[in-house]
Design a protein around this motif. Sequence first.
Motif, PDB file in Angstrom:
ATOM      1  N   THR A   1       0.856  -1.182   0.000  1.00 49.66           N
ATOM      2  CA  THR A   1       0.000   0.000   0.000  1.00 49.66           C
ATOM      3  C   THR A   1       0.890   1.228   0.000  1.00 49.66           C
ATOM      4  O   THR A   1       1.202   1.776   1.045  1.00 49.66           O
ATOM      5  CB  THR A   1      -0.930   0.035   1.229  1.00 49.66           C
ATOM      6  OG1 THR A   1      -0.136  -0.106   2.403  1.00 49.66           O
ATOM      7  CG2 THR A   1      -1.974  -1.049   1.171  1.00 49.66           C
ATOM      8  N   HIS A   2       1.317   1.646  -1.159  1.00 52.43           N
ATOM      9  CA  HIS A   2       2.190   2.801  -1.272  1.00 52.43           C
ATOM     10  C   HIS A   2       1.350   4.072  -1.287  1.00 52.43           C
ATOM     11  O   HIS A   2       1.288   4.798  -2.270  1.00 52.43           O
ATOM     12  CB  HIS A   2       3.034   2.696  -2.545  1.00 52.43           C
ATOM     13  CG  HIS A   2       3.908   1.484  -2.559  1.00 52.43           C
ATOM     14  ND1 HIS A   2       5.127   1.435  -1.933  1.00 52.43           N
ATOM     15  CD2 HIS A   2       3.730   0.261  -3.097  1.00 52.43           C
ATOM     16  CE1 HIS A   2       5.667   0.245  -2.103  1.00 52.43           C
ATOM     17  NE2 HIS A   2       4.835  -0.487  -2.806  1.00 52.43           N
TER      18      HIS A   2
ATOM     19  N   SER B   1       6.658   3.287 -11.276  1.00 54.02           N
ATOM     20  CA  SER B   1       6.089   2.789 -10.021  1.00 54.02           C
ATOM     21  C   SER B   1       6.026   1.269  -9.976  1.00 54.02           C
ATOM     22  O   SER B   1       5.977   0.665  -8.900  1.00 54.02           O
ATOM     23  CB  SER B   1       4.682   3.357  -9.819  1.00 54.02           C
ATOM     24  OG  SER B   1       3.846   3.004 -10.914  1.00 54.02           O
TER      25      SER B   1
ATOM     26  N   TRP C   1      -5.473   3.522  -3.340  1.00 57.15           N
ATOM     27  CA  TRP C   1      -4.809   2.220  -3.518  1.00 57.15           C
ATOM     28  C   TRP C   1      -5.130   1.225  -2.411  1.00 57.15           C
ATOM     29  O   TRP C   1      -5.037   0.013  -2.595  1.00 57.15           O
ATOM     30  CB  TRP C   1      -3.305   2.458  -3.589  1.00 57.15           C
ATOM     31  CG  TRP C   1      -2.477   1.341  -4.123  1.00 57.15           C
ATOM     32  CD1 TRP C   1      -1.562   0.591  -3.430  1.00 57.15           C
ATOM     33  CD2 TRP C   1      -2.425   0.863  -5.481  1.00 57.15           C
ATOM     34  NE1 TRP C   1      -0.960  -0.314  -4.265  1.00 57.15           N
ATOM     35  CE2 TRP C   1      -1.472  -0.165  -5.526  1.00 57.15           C
ATOM     36  CE3 TRP C   1      -3.091   1.214  -6.652  1.00 57.15           C
ATOM     37  CZ2 TRP C   1      -1.158  -0.862  -6.696  1.00 57.15           C
ATOM     38  CZ3 TRP C   1      -2.793   0.528  -7.815  1.00 57.15           C
ATOM     39  CH2 TRP C   1      -1.843  -0.490  -7.833  1.00 57.15           C
TER      40      TRP C   1
ATOM     41  N   SER D   1      -1.194  -2.488 -12.720  1.00 61.00           N
ATOM     42  CA  SER D   1      -0.472  -3.126 -11.618  1.00 61.00           C
ATOM     43  C   SER D   1       0.282  -4.361 -12.096  1.00 61.00           C
ATOM     44  O   SER D   1      -0.310  -5.421 -12.329  1.00 61.00           O
ATOM     45  CB  SER D   1      -1.444  -3.525 -10.503  1.00 61.00           C
ATOM     46  OG  SER D   1      -0.793  -4.309  -9.537  1.00 61.00           O
TER      47      SER D   1
ATOM     48  N   GLN E   1      -1.369   3.905  -8.345  1.00 64.91           N
ATOM     49  CA  GLN E   1      -0.393   4.257  -7.320  1.00 64.91           C
ATOM     50  C   GLN E   1       0.126   5.678  -7.474  1.00 64.91           C
ATOM     51  O   GLN E   1       0.511   6.302  -6.486  1.00 64.91           O
ATOM     52  CB  GLN E   1       0.800   3.297  -7.368  1.00 64.91           C
ATOM     53  CG  GLN E   1       0.545   1.959  -6.713  1.00 64.91           C
ATOM     54  CD  GLN E   1       1.785   1.101  -6.723  1.00 64.91           C
ATOM     55  OE1 GLN E   1       1.990   0.334  -7.656  1.00 64.91           O
ATOM     56  NE2 GLN E   1       2.601   1.202  -5.698  1.00 64.91           N
TER      57      GLN E   1
END
Length: 243
Positions: free
Chosen positions: A31-32, A182, A110, A146, A89
């Motif tokens: 969980t950025h 990312s 996110w 993702s 993200q």
Amino acid sequence: MSVRKWIAAFALVAALPACATAEDKIITITTHTNLVADSAKGVEFSAASKALNLLIKERKFEEADRKAKENCRSYESIFDSSKKQFSFQTTQEFEEFSKASKLDFEWIEWGYKNCLQVQAFVAVERRDLQQALSMLRRVEYLAPVSAGTSVEIGYVLNQLAKPTEALQTYRHAHELSKQYSSQRPYLAMSLRGIGFSLIELKQLDEAEKAFQESLQIEPENKLAQNELTYIQQLRSAKQTQTR
């Protein structure tokens, strides 16, 4: 006869996804939230989402699953039913997707993805691979860029003895990890997944190249090194059989 052993691991909030491995018994949980812009909807629920990772680390899987479902409902209570929902993200991901998509959608923080991913993780722990795959497909739609999700789907597909589908999924993860900074931490991981799938498909030369390429990114990775040794063992066994 060599036995390939995969070590259970997962990446938590503070850990980079690269700490995990492609064919470990793994669903990575990240969980950025520091990367997510304030414009994402549902930021107020992110702390509860982060707390799920500690429960996973403590192996409190049933509690994590229950709270993940509760947290999902919190996010879903603020959804605009007239729009699609997607998670990103970074602002870069959001802006690039917005330019390419004609859909009317809202950006969901996110942490919502993390809630779904925790449920997939628990399903893998229960060895309910079909349920894990179903949950990960939801995540795949929710978070279309993702790479980590594609890596995890690849792992489950290989566990379900579907290496051709797994290979395609890992290759998609590899492309995403090259396209988005990312997602870069999944670059070596996706290559290891490609290599693993290719071994299952008995394409040893291509598998060897994938593992060697992964080692250019993570030179000390033991899984890739062990897989290269395993490939040599397979070749030696084949040569012995043909004599």
